[in-house]
Design a protein around this motif. Structure first.
Motif, PDB file in Angstrom:
ATOM      1  N   ILE A   1       0.840  -1.203   0.000  1.00 24.97           N
ATOM      2  CA  ILE A   1       0.000   0.000   0.000  1.00 24.97           C
ATOM      3  C   ILE A   1       0.873   1.250   0.000  1.00 24.97           C
ATOM      4  O   ILE A   1       0.565   2.232  -0.688  1.00 24.97           O
ATOM      5  CB  ILE A   1      -0.970  -0.017   1.195  1.00 24.97           C
ATOM      6  CG1 ILE A   1      -1.995  -1.129   1.009  1.00 24.97           C
ATOM      7  CG2 ILE A   1      -1.676   1.325   1.352  1.00 24.97           C
ATOM      8  CD1 ILE A   1      -2.874  -1.372   2.206  1.00 24.97           C
ATOM      9  N   ALA A   2       1.984   1.228   0.741  1.00 22.11           N
ATOM     10  CA  ALA A   2       2.895   2.380   0.769  1.00 22.11           C
ATOM     11  C   ALA A   2       3.494   2.621  -0.610  1.00 22.11           C
ATOM     12  O   ALA A   2       3.592   3.767  -1.065  1.00 22.11           O
ATOM     13  CB  ALA A   2       3.991   2.162   1.809  1.00 22.11           C
ATOM     14  N   ILE A   3       3.899   1.551  -1.289  1.00 21.99           N
ATOM     15  CA  ILE A   3       4.449   1.701  -2.641  1.00 21.99           C
ATOM     16  C   ILE A   3       3.387   2.227  -3.589  1.00 21.99           C
ATOM     17  O   ILE A   3       3.651   3.110  -4.414  1.00 21.99           O
ATOM     18  CB  ILE A   3       5.028   0.358  -3.133  1.00 21.99           C
ATOM     19  CG1 ILE A   3       6.271  -0.004  -2.331  1.00 21.99           C
ATOM     20  CG2 ILE A   3       5.343   0.398  -4.615  1.00 21.99           C
ATOM     21  CD1 ILE A   3       6.768  -1.409  -2.558  1.00 21.99           C
ATOM     22  N   LEU A   4       2.173   1.717  -3.477  1.00 18.98           N
ATOM     23  CA  LEU A   4       1.077   2.176  -4.325  1.00 18.98           C
ATOM     24  C   LEU A   4       0.783   3.664  -4.082  1.00 18.98           C
ATOM     25  O   LEU A   4       0.609   4.434  -5.034  1.00 18.98           O
ATOM     26  CB  LEU A   4      -0.167   1.324  -4.073  1.00 18.98           C
ATOM     27  CG  LEU A   4      -1.378   1.589  -4.951  1.00 18.98           C
ATOM     28  CD1 LEU A   4      -1.060   1.238  -6.398  1.00 18.98           C
ATOM     29  CD2 LEU A   4      -2.555   0.796  -4.461  1.00 18.98           C
ATOM     30  N   MET A   5       0.746   4.067  -2.811  1.00 22.31           N
ATOM     31  CA  MET A   5       0.519   5.482  -2.493  1.00 22.31           C
ATOM     32  C   MET A   5       1.647   6.351  -3.027  1.00 22.31           C
ATOM     33  O   MET A   5       1.411   7.455  -3.536  1.00 22.31           O
ATOM     34  CB  MET A   5       0.407   5.672  -0.977  1.00 22.31           C
ATOM     35  CG  MET A   5      -0.893   5.208  -0.387  1.00 22.31           C
ATOM     36  SD  MET A   5      -0.912   5.285   1.403  1.00 22.31           S
ATOM     37  CE  MET A   5      -0.607   7.004   1.705  1.00 22.31           C
ATOM     38  N   PHE A   6       2.885   5.867  -2.927  1.00 20.10           N
ATOM     39  CA  PHE A   6       4.020   6.630  -3.419  1.00 20.10           C
ATOM     40  C   PHE A   6       3.934   6.830  -4.928  1.00 20.10           C
ATOM     41  O   PHE A   6       4.186   7.921  -5.436  1.00 20.10           O
ATOM     42  CB  PHE A   6       5.332   5.942  -3.040  1.00 20.10           C
ATOM     43  CG  PHE A   6       6.540   6.800  -3.239  1.00 20.10           C
ATOM     44  CD1 PHE A   6       6.925   7.688  -2.260  1.00 20.10           C
ATOM     45  CD2 PHE A   6       7.282   6.725  -4.404  1.00 20.10           C
ATOM     46  CE1 PHE A   6       8.026   8.500  -2.438  1.00 20.10           C
ATOM     47  CE2 PHE A   6       8.379   7.524  -4.591  1.00 20.10           C
ATOM     48  CZ  PHE A   6       8.765   8.416  -3.607  1.00 20.10           C
ATOM     49  N   VAL A   7       3.548   5.781  -5.645  1.00 23.12           N
ATOM     50  CA  VAL A   7       3.408   5.887  -7.100  1.00 23.12           C
ATOM     51  C   VAL A   7       2.285   6.858  -7.460  1.00 23.12           C
ATOM     52  O   VAL A   7       2.433   7.680  -8.375  1.00 23.12           O
ATOM     53  CB  VAL A   7       3.182   4.494  -7.724  1.00 23.12           C
ATOM     54  CG1 VAL A   7       2.759   4.589  -9.173  1.00 23.12           C
ATOM     55  CG2 VAL A   7       4.440   3.651  -7.581  1.00 23.12           C
TER      56      VAL A   7
ATOM     57  N   ILE B   1       2.349  14.439  -8.944  1.00 18.38           N
ATOM     58  CA  ILE B   1       3.308  15.546  -9.053  1.00 18.38           C
ATOM     59  C   ILE B   1       3.735  15.753 -10.498  1.00 18.38           C
ATOM     60  O   ILE B   1       3.877  16.883 -10.971  1.00 18.38           O
ATOM     61  CB  ILE B   1       4.522  15.295  -8.136  1.00 18.38           C
ATOM     62  CG1 ILE B   1       4.121  15.569  -6.695  1.00 18.38           C
ATOM     63  CG2 ILE B   1       5.710  16.167  -8.525  1.00 18.38           C
ATOM     64  CD1 ILE B   1       5.205  15.340  -5.689  1.00 18.38           C
ATOM     65  N   LEU B   2       3.919  14.666 -11.230  1.00 21.52           N
ATOM     66  CA  LEU B   2       4.398  14.786 -12.604  1.00 21.52           C
ATOM     67  C   LEU B   2       3.313  15.244 -13.580  1.00 21.52           C
ATOM     68  O   LEU B   2       3.622  15.883 -14.586  1.00 21.52           O
ATOM     69  CB  LEU B   2       4.974  13.452 -13.071  1.00 21.52           C
ATOM     70  CG  LEU B   2       6.241  12.997 -12.350  1.00 21.52           C
ATOM     71  CD1 LEU B   2       6.637  11.608 -12.818  1.00 21.52           C
ATOM     72  CD2 LEU B   2       7.362  13.981 -12.559  1.00 21.52           C
ATOM     73  N   LYS B   3       2.052  14.949 -13.302  1.00 19.35           N
ATOM     74  CA  LYS B   3       0.980  15.221 -14.265  1.00 19.35           C
ATOM     75  C   LYS B   3       0.158  16.474 -13.975  1.00 19.35           C
ATOM     76  O   LYS B   3      -0.446  17.022 -14.876  1.00 19.35           O
ATOM     77  CB  LYS B   3       0.020  14.025 -14.344  1.00 19.35           C
ATOM     78  CG  LYS B   3       0.655  12.779 -14.887  1.00 19.35           C
ATOM     79  CD  LYS B   3       0.945  12.932 -16.352  1.00 19.35           C
ATOM     80  CE  LYS B   3       1.511  11.637 -16.917  1.00 19.35           C
ATOM     81  NZ  LYS B   3       1.842  11.754 -18.312  1.00 19.35           N
TER      82      LYS B   3
ATOM     83  N   GLN C   1      -1.059  20.325 -13.060  1.00 21.58           N
ATOM     84  CA  GLN C   1      -0.643  21.674 -13.398  1.00 21.58           C
ATOM     85  C   GLN C   1      -1.172  22.708 -12.406  1.00 21.58           C
ATOM     86  O   GLN C   1      -1.025  23.896 -12.629  1.00 21.58           O
ATOM     87  CB  GLN C   1      -1.141  22.033 -14.806  1.00 21.58           C
ATOM     88  CG  GLN C   1      -0.527  21.177 -15.889  1.00 21.58           C
ATOM     89  CD  GLN C   1       0.970  21.369 -15.989  1.00 21.58           C
ATOM     90  OE1 GLN C   1       1.458  22.484 -15.904  1.00 21.58           O
ATOM     91  NE2 GLN C   1       1.691  20.279 -16.147  1.00 21.58           N
ATOM     92  N   ASN C   2      -1.765  22.260 -11.324  1.00 21.23           N
ATOM     93  CA  ASN C   2      -2.334  23.149 -10.326  1.00 21.23           C
ATOM     94  C   ASN C   2      -1.505  23.045  -9.042  1.00 21.23           C
ATOM     95  O   ASN C   2      -1.141  21.956  -8.618  1.00 21.23           O
ATOM     96  CB  ASN C   2      -3.785  22.738 -10.055  1.00 21.23           C
ATOM     97  CG  ASN C   2      -4.520  23.737  -9.224  1.00 21.23           C
ATOM     98  OD1 ASN C   2      -3.952  24.400  -8.373  1.00 21.23           O
ATOM     99  ND2 ASN C   2      -5.819  23.838  -9.475  1.00 21.23           N
ATOM    100  N   LEU C   3      -1.200  24.184  -8.418  1.00 15.28           N
ATOM    101  CA  LEU C   3      -0.358  24.178  -7.221  1.00 15.28           C
ATOM    102  C   LEU C   3      -0.988  23.431  -6.058  1.00 15.28           C
ATOM    103  O   LEU C   3      -0.294  22.731  -5.317  1.00 15.28           O
ATOM    104  CB  LEU C   3      -0.043  25.613  -6.807  1.00 15.28           C
ATOM    105  CG  LEU C   3       1.002  26.327  -7.639  1.00 15.28           C
ATOM    106  CD1 LEU C   3       1.144  27.768  -7.192  1.00 15.28           C
ATOM    107  CD2 LEU C   3       2.323  25.624  -7.550  1.00 15.28           C
ATOM    108  N   ILE C   4      -2.285  23.560  -5.874  1.00 13.89           N
ATOM    109  CA  ILE C   4      -2.948  22.864  -4.774  1.00 13.89           C
ATOM    110  C   ILE C   4      -2.845  21.351  -4.971  1.00 13.89           C
ATOM    111  O   ILE C   4      -2.568  20.606  -4.024  1.00 13.89           O
ATOM    112  CB  ILE C   4      -4.426  23.290  -4.668  1.00 13.89           C
ATOM    113  CG1 ILE C   4      -4.531  24.786  -4.346  1.00 13.89           C
ATOM    114  CG2 ILE C   4      -5.169  22.464  -3.634  1.00 13.89           C
ATOM    115  CD1 ILE C   4      -4.018  25.166  -2.985  1.00 13.89           C
ATOM    116  N   MET C   5      -3.019  20.891  -6.202  1.00 11.28           N
ATOM    117  CA  MET C   5      -2.897  19.462  -6.470  1.00 11.28           C
ATOM    118  C   MET C   5      -1.464  18.975  -6.272  1.00 11.28           C
ATOM    119  O   MET C   5      -1.236  17.830  -5.869  1.00 11.28           O
ATOM    120  CB  MET C   5      -3.380  19.133  -7.883  1.00 11.28           C
ATOM    121  CG  MET C   5      -4.877  19.336  -8.065  1.00 11.28           C
ATOM    122  SD  MET C   5      -5.883  18.464  -6.855  1.00 11.28           S
ATOM    123  CE  MET C   5      -5.540  16.779  -7.290  1.00 11.28           C
ATOM    124  N   LEU C   6      -0.484  19.834  -6.538  1.00 12.11           N
ATOM    125  CA  LEU C   6       0.905  19.462  -6.266  1.00 12.11           C
ATOM    126  C   LEU C   6       1.140  19.292  -4.773  1.00 12.11           C
ATOM    127  O   LEU C   6       1.848  18.368  -4.348  1.00 12.11           O
ATOM    128  CB  LEU C   6       1.857  20.517  -6.833  1.00 12.11           C
ATOM    129  CG  LEU C   6       1.996  20.538  -8.349  1.00 12.11           C
ATOM    130  CD1 LEU C   6       2.879  21.695  -8.781  1.00 12.11           C
ATOM    131  CD2 LEU C   6       2.571  19.234  -8.848  1.00 12.11           C
TER     132      LEU C   6
END
Length: 97
Positions: A8-14, A20-22, A24-29
């Motif tokens: 679950i930790a690996i899944l959450m990290f992914v 972060i990579l996709k 374009q909104n600061l709040i979502m980052l």
């Protein structure tokens, strides 16, 4: 049993990394970075439980404190930027520089 928590930790990290990579909104980052920190906390606590040691849990508490500070400063900066530009898109940050 502990392996499930690591999965679950690996899944959450992914999920956080993709966010972060996709996005374009600061709040979502900021939300994606919080998911990354929570994944690290889950892995720390699972490892702590697996080794019967409290060091991972104590370190996770410190990570939670740092995450709270990050959110407070990040939201304050987002509010200031929104008042100045009227948007929180990353394109508006690139235009200013």
């Amino acid at each position: 049993m502990i392996e499930k928590y690591f999965f679950i930790a690996i899944l959450m990290f992914v999920i956080g990394l993709v966010g972060i990579l996709k996005r374009q909104n600061l709040i979502m980052l900021f939300i994606s970075s919080e998911i990354l920190l929570n994944a690290a906390n889950l892995a720390l606590i699972a490892a702590s439980k697996m080794h019967q040691d409290l060091n991972g849990q104590v370190f996770a508490l410190f990570v939670i404190g740092v995450a709270a500070c990050e959110v407070a400063v990040g939201v304050a900066l987002c509010v200031l930027w929104y008042r100045k530009k009227g948007t929180l898109e990353l394109k508006s940050l690139k235009e200013e520089v």
